[in-house]
Design an enzyme around this catalytic site. Structure first.
Site, PDB file in Angstrom:
ATOM      1  N   GLY A 148      10.737 -12.465 -52.268  1.00 22.03           N
ATOM      2  CA  GLY A 148      11.407 -13.308 -51.064  1.00 22.03           C
ATOM      3  C   GLY A 148      10.522 -14.271 -50.975  1.00 22.03           C
ATOM      4  O   GLY A 148       9.188 -14.276 -51.244  1.00 22.03           O
ATOM      5  N   CYS A 149      10.967 -15.148 -50.392  1.00 19.69           N
ATOM      6  CA  CYS A 149      10.118 -16.624 -50.033  1.00 19.69           C
ATOM      7  C   CYS A 149       9.072 -16.039 -48.880  1.00 19.69           C
ATOM      8  O   CYS A 149       7.860 -16.565 -48.853  1.00 19.69           O
ATOM      9  CB  CYS A 149      10.791 -17.934 -49.614  1.00 19.69           C
ATOM     10  SG  CYS A 149      12.296 -17.345 -48.466  1.00 19.69           S
ATOM     11  N   TYR A 150       9.706 -15.817 -47.760  1.00 16.69           N
ATOM     12  CA  TYR A 150       8.885 -15.252 -46.624  1.00 16.69           C
ATOM     13  C   TYR A 150       7.723 -14.194 -47.142  1.00 16.69           C
ATOM     14  O   TYR A 150       6.618 -14.211 -46.645  1.00 16.69           O
ATOM     15  CB  TYR A 150       9.400 -14.746 -45.360  1.00 16.69           C
ATOM     16  CG  TYR A 150      10.417 -15.932 -44.658  1.00 16.69           C
ATOM     17  CD1 TYR A 150       9.733 -16.908 -44.080  1.00 16.69           C
ATOM     18  CD2 TYR A 150      11.741 -15.689 -44.298  1.00 16.69           C
ATOM     19  CE1 TYR A 150      10.443 -17.765 -43.437  1.00 16.69           C
ATOM     20  CE2 TYR A 150      12.409 -16.690 -43.648  1.00 16.69           C
ATOM     21  CZ  TYR A 150      11.754 -17.669 -43.180  1.00 16.69           C
ATOM     22  OH  TYR A 150      12.396 -18.796 -42.505  1.00 16.69           O
ATOM     23  N   ALA A 172       4.836 -15.814 -49.235  1.00 13.09           N
ATOM     24  CA  ALA A 172       3.953 -16.614 -48.457  1.00 13.09           C
ATOM     25  C   ALA A 172       2.906 -15.660 -47.535  1.00 13.09           C
ATOM     26  O   ALA A 172       1.751 -15.891 -47.441  1.00 13.09           O
ATOM     27  CB  ALA A 172       4.589 -17.497 -47.272  1.00 13.09           C
TER      28      ALA A 172
END
Length: 350
Positions: free
Chosen positions: A151-153, A156
């Site tokens: 996922g994106c979160y 990062a």
């Protein structure tokens, strides 16, 4: 080398459209099927004018035909919709990269708790390799037929914290790491929603799913715990910011001893020395603009000597390093191509 025949199921969402853009320019890829139930039989140029030079049409899903004409299939589908299709494609000898959350969590019971849906078969979960090469999965990805794209979160966050956990620099016994995350509106997807209407998001800044209830929480904790060598918890709060794309994580990390910022920076440099897409940003001000439109992640380090906290800021494009770009990066590894192939575009400025 014979070109890789790639198909996309869910090709008309934001991540699907970015996959079309990236794969159409990839020197070793030939696009096969672009599946969209919403726009089936419509020309790509009619739906997305920025892709007008590509002579493709959206089609409905005919899985057997698609599998026969594809080497690899990208699943850009909503959560709960991908696992069954992935299993069938694997049986038909296709490689699969799943951009949903269906295969990211190793424990099926945890998935069912957070997604309120039956989990994939344990054999499928075991076969899926977590697709974040920079934190130790590079060799596993290269030998895999099934990738659970992060996922994106989580992307990062994990890139922000991995060097600290591997080097055991954090005090994890007194308080959880605080993850303060902010994403552009495209992170919510292309489907209509009141929360993402222009009048709701413009000149606004909202926290959502506050209180440790965001579905990316168990994914982040799973991978951080592996890096730490023991179970840990985080305090994670996401925010929606009024920009189309871009994501920033600010992580507040209690150190277990007094540290020198230069030494910590050196540890990050060494940890990511073979990771082209991760770099340290030593500027005083950190933003998302330097990574928009790219597959890069910029990490900046800030030491608060009063509290002995290291503040780590990590910036990515949520649709690229946080989704479609990372998926193409994983495909490159699966086919023993240079990891950077088709992904070296720099950010647009201003």
């Amino acid at each position: 080398m014979k070109k890789i025949k790639a198909s996309i199921i869910g090709a008309s969402g934001y991540t699907g459209v970015e996959l079309i853009r990236l794969l159409s320019a990839h020197p070793q890829v030939e696009l096969a099927h672009l599946v969209s139930e919403t726009y089936q039989q419509q020309e790509l140029a009619q739906v997305f004018p920025h892709l007008a030079h590509l002579m493709h049409q959206f089609v409905s899903l005919h899985l057997t035909q698609l599998a026969q004409q594809s080497d690899i299939v990208f699943l850009a589908l909503p959560h709960t919709k991908a696992a069954a299709i992935a299993a069938e494609l694997l049986q038909k000898n296709c490689k699969v990269i799943d951009l949903s959350a269906d295969l990211r969590l190793n424990d099926g019971a945890t998935y069912e708790q957070w997604y309120q849906h039956p989990a994939a078969d344990n054999a499928l979960l075991t076969q899926a390799v977590y697709g974040l090469s920079e934190i130790g999965y590079r060799e596993q990805i290269a030998g895999a037929n099934l990738i659970a794209n992060p996922g994106c979160y989580p992307t990062a966050t994990l890139l922000a914290l991995a060097p600290l956990l591997k080097n055991k620099l954090l005090n994890l016994s007194t308080a959880p790491i605080i993850i303060d995350a902010k994403s552009g509106v495209s992170g919510a997807g292309r489907s209509l929603s009141l929360a993402t209407h222009f009048c709701e998001t413009s000149n606004n800044f909202t926290a959502y799913q506050v209180g440790g209830i965001h579905r990316h929480t168990p994914e982040i904790e799973q991978e951080l715990s592996k890096l730490a060598g023991g179970k840990l918890m985080i305090q994670f709060t996401p925010h929606l910011i009024p920009i189309p794309r871009g994501l920033m994580v600010t992580a507040y990390c209690p150190l277990n001893a007094r540290q020198d910022l230069k030494q910590i920076s050196q540890l990050y440099t060494e940890y990511y020395q073979d990771s082209y897409f991760v770099s340290l940003n030593n500027q005083e001000r950190t933003g998302v603009k330097p990574v928009i439109g790219t597959n890069f992640c910029q990490v900046s380090l800030h030491l608060d000597v009063r509290t002995n906290y290291l503040v780590v800021v990590s910036a990515i494009d949520n649709l690229l390093k946080g989704a479609s770009g990372q998926a193409v990066q994983n495909m490159n590894l699966m086919y023993q191509l240079p990891e950077t192939t088709g992904l070296t575009a720099l950010a647009i400025y201003p």
